[in-house]
Design a protein around this motif. Structure first.
Motif, PDB file in Angstrom:
ATOM      1  N   TRP A 173     -11.829  11.817  44.380  1.00  0.00           N
ATOM      2  CA  TRP A 173     -13.198  12.333  44.405  1.00  0.00           C
ATOM      3  C   TRP A 173     -13.608  12.704  45.829  1.00  0.00           C
ATOM      4  N   MET A 174     -13.318  11.815  46.785  1.00  0.00           N
ATOM      5  CA  MET A 174     -13.689  12.058  48.184  1.00  0.00           C
ATOM      6  C   MET A 174     -12.970  13.291  48.708  1.00  0.00           C
ATOM      7  N   CYS A 175     -11.703  13.430  48.382  1.00  0.00           N
ATOM      8  CA  CYS A 175     -10.927  14.594  48.806  1.00  0.00           C
ATOM      9  C   CYS A 175     -11.520  15.878  48.224  1.00  0.00           C
ATOM     10  N   ASN A 176     -11.880  15.837  46.952  1.00  0.00           N
ATOM     11  CA  ASN A 176     -12.480  17.018  46.320  1.00  0.00           C
ATOM     12  C   ASN A 176     -13.813  17.377  46.964  1.00  0.00           C
ATOM     13  N   MET A 177     -14.626  16.370  47.308  1.00  0.00           N
ATOM     14  CA  MET A 177     -15.901  16.629  47.990  1.00  0.00           C
ATOM     15  C   MET A 177     -15.642  17.281  49.352  1.00  0.00           C
ATOM     16  N   HIS A 178     -14.683  16.732  50.081  1.00  0.00           N
ATOM     17  CA  HIS A 178     -14.345  17.272  51.398  1.00  0.00           C
ATOM     18  C   HIS A 178     -13.844  18.710  51.269  1.00  0.00           C
ATOM     19  N   ASN A 179     -13.020  18.951  50.267  1.00  0.00           N
ATOM     20  CA  ASN A 179     -12.513  20.308  50.051  1.00  0.00           C
ATOM     21  C   ASN A 179     -13.636  21.291  49.721  1.00  0.00           C
ATOM     22  N   GLU A 180     -14.630  20.846  48.957  1.00  0.00           N
ATOM     23  CA  GLU A 180     -15.770  21.728  48.651  1.00  0.00           C
ATOM     24  C   GLU A 180     -16.486  22.139  49.929  1.00  0.00           C
ATOM     25  N   VAL A 181     -16.681  21.187  50.822  1.00  0.00           N
ATOM     26  CA  VAL A 181     -17.324  21.493  52.103  1.00  0.00           C
ATOM     27  C   VAL A 181     -16.420  22.418  52.926  1.00  0.00           C
ATOM     28  N   ASN A 182     -15.128  22.123  52.959  1.00  0.00           N
ATOM     29  CA  ASN A 182     -14.210  22.966  53.723  1.00  0.00           C
ATOM     30  C   ASN A 182     -14.182  24.398  53.192  1.00  0.00           C
ATOM     31  N   LYS A 183     -14.223  24.559  51.880  1.00  0.00           N
ATOM     32  CA  LYS A 183     -14.254  25.911  51.300  1.00  0.00           C
ATOM     33  C   LYS A 183     -15.500  26.655  51.771  1.00  0.00           C
ATOM     34  N   MET A 184     -16.631  25.973  51.733  1.00  0.00           N
ATOM     35  CA  MET A 184     -17.884  26.584  52.149  1.00  0.00           C
ATOM     36  C   MET A 184     -17.833  26.984  53.625  1.00  0.00           C
ATOM     37  N   LEU A 185     -17.163  26.164  54.439  1.00  0.00           N
ATOM     38  CA  LEU A 185     -17.047  26.432  55.871  1.00  0.00           C
ATOM     39  C   LEU A 185     -15.842  27.309  56.200  1.00  0.00           C
ATOM     40  N   MET A 186     -15.128  27.745  55.149  1.00  0.00           N
ATOM     41  CA  MET A 186     -13.930  28.575  55.293  1.00  0.00           C
ATOM     42  C   MET A 186     -12.864  27.886  56.153  1.00  0.00           C
ATOM     43  N   LYS A 187     -12.685  26.587  55.881  1.00  0.00           N
ATOM     44  CA  LYS A 187     -11.644  25.795  56.527  1.00  0.00           C
ATOM     45  C   LYS A 187     -10.553  25.533  55.503  1.00  0.00           C
ATOM     46  N   PRO A 188      -9.368  25.140  55.958  1.00  0.00           N
ATOM     47  CA  PRO A 188      -8.290  24.813  55.010  1.00  0.00           C
ATOM     48  C   PRO A 188      -8.664  23.626  54.123  1.00  0.00           C
ATOM     49  N   VAL A 189      -8.100  23.614  52.924  1.00  0.00           N
ATOM     50  CA  VAL A 189      -8.318  22.493  52.015  1.00  0.00           C
ATOM     51  C   VAL A 189      -7.097  21.579  52.037  1.00  0.00           C
ATOM     52  N   PHE A 190      -7.314  20.360  51.581  1.00  0.00           N
ATOM     53  CA  PHE A 190      -6.276  19.334  51.576  1.00  0.00           C
ATOM     54  C   PHE A 190      -5.707  19.159  50.184  1.00  0.00           C
ATOM     55  N   SER A 191      -4.490  18.674  50.117  1.00  0.00           N
ATOM     56  CA  SER A 191      -3.913  18.273  48.842  1.00  0.00           C
ATOM     57  C   SER A 191      -4.567  16.959  48.438  1.00  0.00           C
ATOM     58  N   CYS A 192      -5.004  16.875  47.189  1.00  0.00           N
ATOM     59  CA  CYS A 192      -5.708  15.686  46.724  1.00  0.00           C
ATOM     60  C   CYS A 192      -4.846  14.787  45.835  1.00  0.00           C
ATOM     61  N   ASP A 193      -3.533  14.895  45.935  1.00  0.00           N
ATOM     62  CA  ASP A 193      -2.689  13.963  45.184  1.00  0.00           C
ATOM     63  C   ASP A 193      -2.599  12.657  45.970  1.00  0.00           C
ATOM     64  N   MET A 194      -2.402  11.562  45.273  1.00  0.00           N
ATOM     65  CA  MET A 194      -2.435  10.235  45.898  1.00  0.00           C
ATOM     66  C   MET A 194      -1.365  10.040  46.965  1.00  0.00           C
ATOM     67  N   GLN A 195      -0.215  10.621  46.791  1.00  0.00           N
ATOM     68  CA  GLN A 195       0.813  10.468  47.818  1.00  0.00           C
ATOM     69  C   GLN A 195       0.328  11.072  49.136  1.00  0.00           C
ATOM     70  N   SER A 196      -0.218  12.274  49.084  1.00  0.00           N
ATOM     71  CA  SER A 196      -0.726  12.922  50.302  1.00  0.00           C
ATOM     72  C   SER A 196      -1.895  12.141  50.895  1.00  0.00           C
ATOM     73  N   LEU A 197      -2.794  11.682  50.024  1.00  0.00           N
ATOM     74  CA  LEU A 197      -3.953  10.940  50.513  1.00  0.00           C
ATOM     75  C   LEU A 197      -3.539   9.619  51.149  1.00  0.00           C
ATOM     76  N   ASP A 198      -2.631   8.899  50.512  1.00  0.00           N
ATOM     77  CA  ASP A 198      -2.168   7.639  51.088  1.00  0.00           C
ATOM     78  C   ASP A 198      -1.434   7.856  52.406  1.00  0.00           C
ATOM     79  N   GLU A 199      -0.627   8.905  52.470  1.00  0.00           N
ATOM     80  CA  GLU A 199       0.088   9.183  53.717  1.00  0.00           C
ATOM     81  C   GLU A 199      -0.881   9.478  54.850  1.00  0.00           C
ATOM     82  N   ARG A 200      -1.989  10.117  54.536  1.00  0.00           N
ATOM     83  CA  ARG A 200      -2.957  10.472  55.574  1.00  0.00           C
ATOM     84  C   ARG A 200      -3.907   9.336  55.911  1.00  0.00           C
TER      85      ARG A 200
END
Length: 141
Positions: free
Chosen positions: A101-128
């Motif tokens: 959920w947090m990743c999706n919220m961050h991605n929504e803001v990034n889209k609005m700001l025309m920034k890159p989005v993140f992968s929201c799968d748990m492996q990527s999130l845990d690694e980060r």
């Protein structure tokens, strides 16, 4: 977003630098630094949220996220975050749901700001946000 708050002024050159240990910190931080730090806090909280939270834990986190959206220094950013949460309330059932959920919220803001989005799968999130080994800066937006 149109923001008249002092925090919304972007710092293009750093005139005031403070040192905290070996870390340089802009004084005062601009909206980019506050935004990155805010998202880092929220993602890290989600990454360490329990897999089986108690009802009390859920309430505490719900109140914190709501409070965060009320005290965030950029009023238009805070208002937008509250609007997003109204349409997609925090998913506090477990660590995975809150992290995604947090990743999706961050991605929504990034889209609005025309920034890159993140992968929201748990492996990527845990690694980060939970298990990263240096250098983890390849994930910074």
């Amino acid at each position: 977003m149109d923001c008249q708050d002092d925090i919304c002024n972007e710092t293009h050159i750093s005139l005031n630098i403070a040192f905290s240990g070996d870390i340089e910190v802009e004084c005062p931080p601009d909206k980019n630094i506050v935004g990155q730090s805010g998202w880092a806090l929220l993602h890290t909280m989600a990454a360490h949220y329990p897999d089986k939270p108690s009802e009390e834990c859920k309430k505490i986190h719900q109140k914190f996220i709501q409070s965060f959206s009320r005290v965030y220094p950029c009023k238009s950013c805070a208002s937008h975050f509250r609007y997003m949460m109204k349409n997609q309330p925090p998913e506090l059932e477990n660590r995975e749901k809150l992290s995604i959920w947090m990743c999706n919220m961050h991605n929504e803001v990034n889209k609005m700001l025309m920034k890159p989005v993140f992968s929201c799968d748990m492996q990527s999130l845990d690694e980060r946000w939970r298990k990263a080994e240096p250098p983890c800066n390849s994930f910074i937006d």
